[in-house]
Write an enzyme that holds these catalytic residues in place. Structure first.
Site, PDB file in Angstrom:
ATOM      1  N   LYS A 201      -9.851   6.012  -7.739  1.00  0.00           N
ATOM      2  CA  LYS A 201     -10.595   4.746  -7.732  1.00  0.00           C
ATOM      3  C   LYS A 201     -10.743   4.341  -6.258  1.00  0.00           C
ATOM      4  O   LYS A 201      -9.793   4.436  -5.491  1.00  0.00           O
ATOM      5  CB  LYS A 201      -9.773   3.709  -8.498  1.00  0.00           C
ATOM      6  CG  LYS A 201     -10.322   2.336  -8.454  1.00  0.00           C
ATOM      7  CD  LYS A 201     -10.944   1.980  -9.804  1.00  0.00           C
ATOM      8  CE  LYS A 201     -11.725   0.700  -9.671  1.00  0.00           C
ATOM      9  NZ  LYS A 201     -13.049   0.752 -10.247  1.00  0.00           N
ATOM     10  N   TYR A 202     -11.951   3.956  -5.850  1.00  0.00           N
ATOM     11  CA  TYR A 202     -12.172   3.536  -4.466  1.00  0.00           C
ATOM     12  C   TYR A 202     -11.918   2.033  -4.379  1.00  0.00           C
ATOM     13  O   TYR A 202     -12.670   1.234  -4.946  1.00  0.00           O
ATOM     14  CB  TYR A 202     -13.607   3.876  -4.056  1.00  0.00           C
ATOM     15  CG  TYR A 202     -13.899   3.629  -2.597  1.00  0.00           C
ATOM     16  CD1 TYR A 202     -13.207   4.317  -1.608  1.00  0.00           C
ATOM     17  CD2 TYR A 202     -14.871   2.721  -2.201  1.00  0.00           C
ATOM     18  CE1 TYR A 202     -13.478   4.107  -0.264  1.00  0.00           C
ATOM     19  CE2 TYR A 202     -15.156   2.503  -0.862  1.00  0.00           C
ATOM     20  CZ  TYR A 202     -14.452   3.198   0.098  1.00  0.00           C
ATOM     21  OH  TYR A 202     -14.720   2.993   1.429  1.00  0.00           O
ATOM     22  N   LEU A 203     -10.830   1.673  -3.721  1.00  0.00           N
ATOM     23  CA  LEU A 203     -10.461   0.260  -3.659  1.00  0.00           C
ATOM     24  C   LEU A 203     -11.377  -0.474  -2.676  1.00  0.00           C
ATOM     25  O   LEU A 203     -11.738   0.051  -1.630  1.00  0.00           O
ATOM     26  CB  LEU A 203      -8.987   0.108  -3.266  1.00  0.00           C
ATOM     27  CG  LEU A 203      -7.967   0.822  -4.178  1.00  0.00           C
ATOM     28  CD1 LEU A 203      -6.538   0.517  -3.747  1.00  0.00           C
ATOM     29  CD2 LEU A 203      -8.153   0.422  -5.632  1.00  0.00           C
ATOM     30  N   GLU A 275       2.620   6.396   2.785  1.00  0.00           N
ATOM     31  CA  GLU A 275       1.436   5.562   2.982  1.00  0.00           C
ATOM     32  C   GLU A 275       0.954   4.960   1.663  1.00  0.00           C
ATOM     33  O   GLU A 275       0.881   5.658   0.640  1.00  0.00           O
ATOM     34  CB  GLU A 275       0.303   6.402   3.601  1.00  0.00           C
ATOM     35  CG  GLU A 275       0.687   6.958   4.962  1.00  0.00           C
ATOM     36  CD  GLU A 275      -0.487   7.573   5.732  1.00  0.00           C
ATOM     37  OE1 GLU A 275      -0.415   7.606   6.959  1.00  0.00           O
ATOM     38  OE2 GLU A 275      -1.470   8.023   5.095  1.00  0.00           O
ATOM     39  N   GLU A 287      -0.273   8.906   0.149  1.00  0.00           N
ATOM     40  CA  GLU A 287       0.287  10.188   0.598  1.00  0.00           C
ATOM     41  C   GLU A 287       1.554   9.962   1.409  1.00  0.00           C
ATOM     42  O   GLU A 287       1.874   8.832   1.788  1.00  0.00           O
ATOM     43  CB  GLU A 287      -0.733  10.976   1.424  1.00  0.00           C
ATOM     44  CG  GLU A 287      -1.078  10.330   2.758  1.00  0.00           C
ATOM     45  CD  GLU A 287      -1.714  11.310   3.745  1.00  0.00           C
ATOM     46  OE1 GLU A 287      -1.722  12.528   3.501  1.00  0.00           O
ATOM     47  OE2 GLU A 287      -2.192  10.843   4.795  1.00  0.00           O
ATOM     48  N   ARG A 291       6.466  13.979   8.920  1.00  0.00           N
ATOM     49  CA  ARG A 291       6.592  14.218  10.365  1.00  0.00           C
ATOM     50  C   ARG A 291       6.605  12.887  11.092  1.00  0.00           C
ATOM     51  O   ARG A 291       6.433  11.843  10.476  1.00  0.00           O
ATOM     52  CB  ARG A 291       5.406  15.042  10.849  1.00  0.00           C
ATOM     53  CG  ARG A 291       4.084  14.394  10.423  1.00  0.00           C
ATOM     54  CD  ARG A 291       2.911  14.853  11.201  1.00  0.00           C
ATOM     55  NE  ARG A 291       1.664  14.428  10.600  1.00  0.00           N
ATOM     56  CZ  ARG A 291       1.073  13.255  10.798  1.00  0.00           C
ATOM     57  NH1 ARG A 291       1.629  12.340  11.575  1.00  0.00           N
ATOM     58  NH2 ARG A 291      -0.065  12.951  10.208  1.00  0.00           N
ATOM     59  N   ARG A 337      -4.952   2.835  20.072  1.00  0.00           N
ATOM     60  CA  ARG A 337      -5.161   4.266  20.359  1.00  0.00           C
ATOM     61  C   ARG A 337      -6.344   4.382  21.301  1.00  0.00           C
ATOM     62  O   ARG A 337      -7.467   4.015  20.925  1.00  0.00           O
ATOM     63  CB  ARG A 337      -5.480   5.041  19.087  1.00  0.00           C
ATOM     64  CG  ARG A 337      -4.347   5.101  18.122  1.00  0.00           C
ATOM     65  CD  ARG A 337      -4.658   6.164  17.087  1.00  0.00           C
ATOM     66  NE  ARG A 337      -3.695   6.108  15.999  1.00  0.00           N
ATOM     67  CZ  ARG A 337      -3.519   7.073  15.116  1.00  0.00           C
ATOM     68  NH1 ARG A 337      -4.257   8.162  15.186  1.00  0.00           N
ATOM     69  NH2 ARG A 337      -2.637   6.969  14.153  1.00  0.00           N
TER      70      ARG A 337
END
Ligand code: ADP
Length: 449
Positions: A201-203, A275, A287, A291, A337
């Site tokens: 589902k695309y939130l 995440e 996910e 690392r 970043r």
């Protein structure tokens, strides 16, 4: 205890790990491509070994050369850094088969989380809520249409082996599903050598919230609170904050508790990041990264824990030197970043840094391998610097970020500093009122005008 550590990476993260080695009195070896011979990590390491030409597949991804370099230099451990081989089950297994310590999780945990479908299934088993979606890969388009209709559009198609925001397809209407699946499968094959895709589902207005954990080999796991990485372009993080402006202490304790229990149950070792998407008060697992994360410094700033040092200590077999109750959050931290790319067109801009002046002062940290005269090679990720700022609260951190960005001078190449300057003073950023779609839907279209 690890005595000599080989760093199988480059750029700012290689330097970050190298600095930890020096602080811990551990000898360092840096492997590098011929394009990186005059890089800062190579200059500062105790030893360096050239393992091949510029393109990553011939150097930073060349497992045999890296292991040979460790054997020749007598390194007793390898740190894979971020990217390249950091999440390669094969690499971690081969390192351990050569009786070298892999500074990272067990190969089976890398494998478990490296495949997004398996990771989601594992999360469900461990009692972690996930984004609703197809149970497995899409292998039958008619069935996929039924599932999508049931979930409701829009949906997102993702590569099960995916990463770096690549290969995702958002589908708004049923008529586009067929074509989108085909494109996603093609991209997945090209990028990850695996065509398998699945559907979620695309939130519509989620924040990206991730929990940092660290576990030792003695059954201890501690979470170091959350980071909010919702400022993204093309599903890639640009600006991160800790703690999240949207998370309460209760929510943090609840989610942190779930994650820590899951890690204990798995018998996980080392650092990891789980995440989530966070929408309307609910968390949905997407996910786990097995690392170090690029954005780990903001967690270091608010907790006072040197994550790379602790990572090396637990890889050496030491127990964690702190307990959950010892972790206290102090103030607010922001990471920008900074990429070698044009701040409006986002075109990459490798080349020679003609002049370089980094900001400083109270609460300002720069993790960067740049120096005047450094030639940024064209082969790699465009990240050239991380500006990390700490303030007593979010307001101060934002003002300090703005101040530090105004001092930062990098000439000779294009950088994303101008974009960050605009972000730091934006009104939605001031209120913390943003989600993962905000940058592309609300900010960038206006910034162009
Ligand atoms: P990658 O491994 O390629 O980084 P992730 O699954 O971690 O991919 O997702 C990266 C970003 O993509 C998320 O932070 C979010 O902004 C967006 N995204 C992923 N899944 C969804 C979803 N189901 N709905 C909305 N946005 C999503």
């Amino acid at each position: 205890m690890i005595k000599k550590l080989l760093i199988a990476n480059r750029g700012e993260v290689a330097l970050r790990i190298l600095r930890a080695c020096k602080d811990m009195n551990i000898k360092s070896v840096v492997v590098h491509s011929s394009a990186d011979s005059s890089s800062m990590p190579v200059r500062l390491a105790d030893e360096s070994v050239c393992i091949g030409p510029g393109p990553s597949k011939d150097s930073y991804l060349n497992i045999t050369s890296i292991i040979a370099a460790a054997e020749i230099t007598g390194a007793d451990a390898i740190h894979p850094g971020v990217g390249f081989l950091a999440e390669s089950e094969k690499f971690s297994r081969m390192v351990e088969e050569h009786n070298i310590i892999f500074v990272g999780p067990k190969p089976e945990h890398i494998a478990l989380m490296g495949d997004k479908i398996t990771a989601k299934k594992t999360a469900v088993k461990l009692g972690i809520p996930v984004v609703p979606g197809s149970d497995g890969i899409i292998d039958n388009i008619e069935k996929a249409k039924e599932i999508a209709a049931e979930m409701g559009y829009p949906i997102i198609i993702k590569a099960t082996a995916g990463g770096g925001g690549k290969g995702m397809q958002v589908v708004e209407e049923p008529k586009d599903l067929d074509e989108a699946v085909k494109i996603a499968q093609k991209e997945a094959q090209a990028n990850f050598d695996n065509p398998d895709v699945f559907m979620e589902k695309y939130l519509q207005n989620p924040r990206h919230i991730e929990i940092q954990v660290i576990s030792d080999m003695h059954g201890n796991s501690v979470h170091l609170a959350e980071r909010d990485c919702s400022i993204q372009r093309r599903h890639q993080k640009i600006w991160e904050e800790a703690p999240s402006p949207a998370i309460t202490e209760n929510k943090r304790a609840m989610l942190g508790g779930i994650v820590v229990n899951a890690m204990k149950h798995l018998g996980y070792r080392g650092v990891g990041t789980i995440e989530f998407l966070y929408e309307d008060g609910k968390f949905y697992f997407i996910e786990m990264n097995t690392r170090l994360q690029v954005e780990h410094p903001i967690t270091e700033m608010i907790t006072g824990i040197d994550i790379v040092k602790e990572q090396i200590l637990v890889a050496s077999g030491k127990p964690l030197s702190f307990k959950q109750d010892d972790i206290k959050i102090t103030g607010h931290a922001i990471e920008c970043r900074i990429n070698a790319e044009h701040s409006e067109t986002f075109l990459p801009s490798p080349g020679v840094v003609e002049s370089y002046h980094a900001p400083g002062g109270y609460g300002v940290r720069i993790d960067s391998h740049l120096y005047t005269g450094y030639a940024i090679p064209p082969y790699y990720d465009s990240l050239i610097s991380k500006l990390i700022v700490h303030g007593s609260d979010r307001e101060e951190a934002l003002r300090r970020t703005s101040r530090a960005l105004s001092e930062y001078v990098i000439t000779g190449i294009d950088t994303s500093i101008p974009l960050h300057r605009k972000l730091a003073t934006n009104s939605d950023m001031q209120t913390g009122n943003y989600n993962v779609h905000w940058l592309e839907r609300s900010f960038l279209p206006k910034a162009k005008k």
